[in-house]
Design a protein around this motif. Structure first.
Motif, PDB file in Angstrom:
ATOM      1  N   ASP A  25       0.834  -1.203   0.000  1.00 51.06           N
ATOM      2  CA  ASP A  25       0.000   0.000   0.000  1.00 51.06           C
ATOM      3  C   ASP A  25       0.869   1.253   0.000  1.00 51.06           C
ATOM      4  O   ASP A  25       1.644   1.483   0.916  1.00 51.06           O
ATOM      5  CB  ASP A  25      -0.933  -0.003   1.211  1.00 51.06           C
ATOM      6  N   GLY A  26       0.756   2.026  -1.067  1.00 47.43           N
ATOM      7  CA  GLY A  26       1.555   3.242  -1.213  1.00 47.43           C
ATOM      8  C   GLY A  26       2.781   3.047  -2.089  1.00 47.43           C
ATOM      9  O   GLY A  26       3.426   4.017  -2.474  1.00 47.43           O
ATOM     10  N   ASP A  30      -1.654   2.937  -4.964  1.00 48.47           N
ATOM     11  CA  ASP A  30      -1.579   4.371  -4.668  1.00 48.47           C
ATOM     12  C   ASP A  30      -1.792   4.677  -3.190  1.00 48.47           C
ATOM     13  O   ASP A  30      -1.770   5.834  -2.787  1.00 48.47           O
ATOM     14  CB  ASP A  30      -2.531   5.177  -5.548  1.00 48.47           C
ATOM     15  N   GLY A  31      -1.997   3.661  -2.392  1.00 41.20           N
ATOM     16  CA  GLY A  31      -2.127   3.839  -0.956  1.00 41.20           C
ATOM     17  C   GLY A  31      -3.554   3.999  -0.473  1.00 41.20           C
ATOM     18  O   GLY A  31      -3.821   3.921   0.723  1.00 41.20           O
ATOM     19  N   ARG A  32      -4.474   4.220  -1.393  1.00 37.12           N
ATOM     20  CA  ARG A  32      -5.871   4.351  -0.983  1.00 37.12           C
ATOM     21  C   ARG A  32      -6.452   2.961  -0.730  1.00 37.12           C
ATOM     22  O   ARG A  32      -6.104   2.002  -1.416  1.00 37.12           O
ATOM     23  CB  ARG A  32      -6.689   5.070  -2.051  1.00 37.12           C
ATOM     24  N   ASP A 116       7.016   3.540   1.736  1.00 35.12           N
ATOM     25  CA  ASP A 116       6.443   4.886   1.652  1.00 35.12           C
ATOM     26  C   ASP A 116       6.058   5.495   2.989  1.00 35.12           C
ATOM     27  O   ASP A 116       5.706   6.673   3.036  1.00 35.12           O
ATOM     28  CB  ASP A 116       5.204   4.865   0.757  1.00 35.12           C
ATOM     29  N   ASP A 117       6.106   4.733   4.084  1.00 36.74           N
ATOM     30  CA  ASP A 117       5.645   5.290   5.354  1.00 36.74           C
ATOM     31  C   ASP A 117       6.593   4.881   6.474  1.00 36.74           C
ATOM     32  O   ASP A 117       7.480   4.041   6.282  1.00 36.74           O
ATOM     33  CB  ASP A 117       4.217   4.836   5.657  1.00 36.74           C
ATOM     34  N   ASN A 135       5.345   9.963  -3.852  1.00 32.52           N
ATOM     35  CA  ASN A 135       4.260  10.361  -2.947  1.00 32.52           C
ATOM     36  C   ASN A 135       4.408   9.776  -1.546  1.00 32.52           C
ATOM     37  O   ASN A 135       3.447   9.765  -0.773  1.00 32.52           O
ATOM     38  CB  ASN A 135       2.896   9.979  -3.533  1.00 32.52           C
ATOM     39  N   ALA A 136       5.593   9.326  -1.193  1.00 35.49           N
ATOM     40  CA  ALA A 136       5.824   8.787   0.156  1.00 35.49           C
ATOM     41  C   ALA A 136       5.669   9.896   1.190  1.00 35.49           C
ATOM     42  O   ALA A 136       5.761  11.093   0.873  1.00 35.49           O
ATOM     43  CB  ALA A 136       7.225   8.186   0.245  1.00 35.49           C
ATOM     44  N   HIS A 137       5.467   9.494   2.409  1.00 30.20           N
ATOM     45  CA  HIS A 137       5.398  10.460   3.509  1.00 30.20           C
ATOM     46  C   HIS A 137       6.695  11.285   3.483  1.00 30.20           C
ATOM     47  O   HIS A 137       7.782  10.730   3.288  1.00 30.20           O
ATOM     48  CB  HIS A 137       5.248   9.725   4.833  1.00 30.20           C
ATOM     49  N   GLY A 152       3.597   5.959  -6.019  1.00 30.54           N
ATOM     50  CA  GLY A 152       3.233   4.579  -5.747  1.00 30.54           C
ATOM     51  C   GLY A 152       1.942   4.226  -6.460  1.00 30.54           C
ATOM     52  O   GLY A 152       1.010   5.021  -6.496  1.00 30.54           O
TER      53      GLY A 152
END
Length: 177
Positions: A25-26, A30-32, A116-117, A135-137, A152
């Motif tokens: 996820d991410g 796209d993490g959604r 990503d997080d 788009n990572a944190h 992602g």
């Protein structure tokens, strides 16, 4: 397409990689998180990422996914891609990463970790090459050794695959079905 001005250090690290680890996820999505009315979960994976992962495997680079969540959809997609190292429901990603390195008899410098997080950071910081999608944190992006231009779920994993293949002189190998 890869940038033409990649730092020498990144290329050196990428040339050594024998294992590419991806969060889900991410990174591969796209993490959604999408839920249907019946409570089932939906995820969208980018075909370019899958094609890149198949090319990595064909070039002899092991691939793994480590995700804190569990999803049948992830199992299905990874099976489609032929990925056997699939770890779901792993809140302690560093412990899982260490287990995987030991099982494959690899050193941390032989591995690339894309996350990503903040839950990914301990494993990313242990890996020889840490990568964050565009788009990572922000906290993770700042600490990654390299960042993709793509987000992602929108080609970031393909960028990682292409980087590794290019650094190892295998980018021009024919694609496999």
């Amino acid at each position: 397409m890869l940038p033409t001005d990649l730092p020498a250090d990144i290329l050196q690290r990428a040339a050594r990689i024998k294992l590419a680890v991806f969060d889900v996820d991410g990174v591969l999505t796209d993490g959604r998180l999408w839920y249907a009315a019946d409570g089932s979960e939906l995820k969208a994976f980018h075909a370019h990422d899958g094609a890149g992962m198949k090319r990595l495997a064909a070039a002899g680079i092991e691939i793994a996914v480590i995700t804190a969540r569990s999803s049948h959809i992830v199992s299905v997609r990874m099976a489609e891609l032929g990925i056997v190292h699939v770890y779901q429901g792993r809140a302690d990603k560093l412990a899982c990463f260490e287990h995987l390195l030991k099982a494959l008899q690899l050193e941390p410098a032989d591995a690339c970790y894309t996350g990503d997080d903040v839950v990914d950071l301990p494993a990313m910081q242990r890996a020889g090459l840490s990568i964050a999608p565009a788009n990572a944190h922000p906290y993770v992006r700042e600490r990654a050794l390299w960042r993709t231009r793509m987000a992602g779920g929108n080609g970031a994993a393909r960028e990682v695959c292409d980087l590794l293949l290019a650094a190892q002189g295998k980018l021009d190998l024919p694609a496999t079905p």
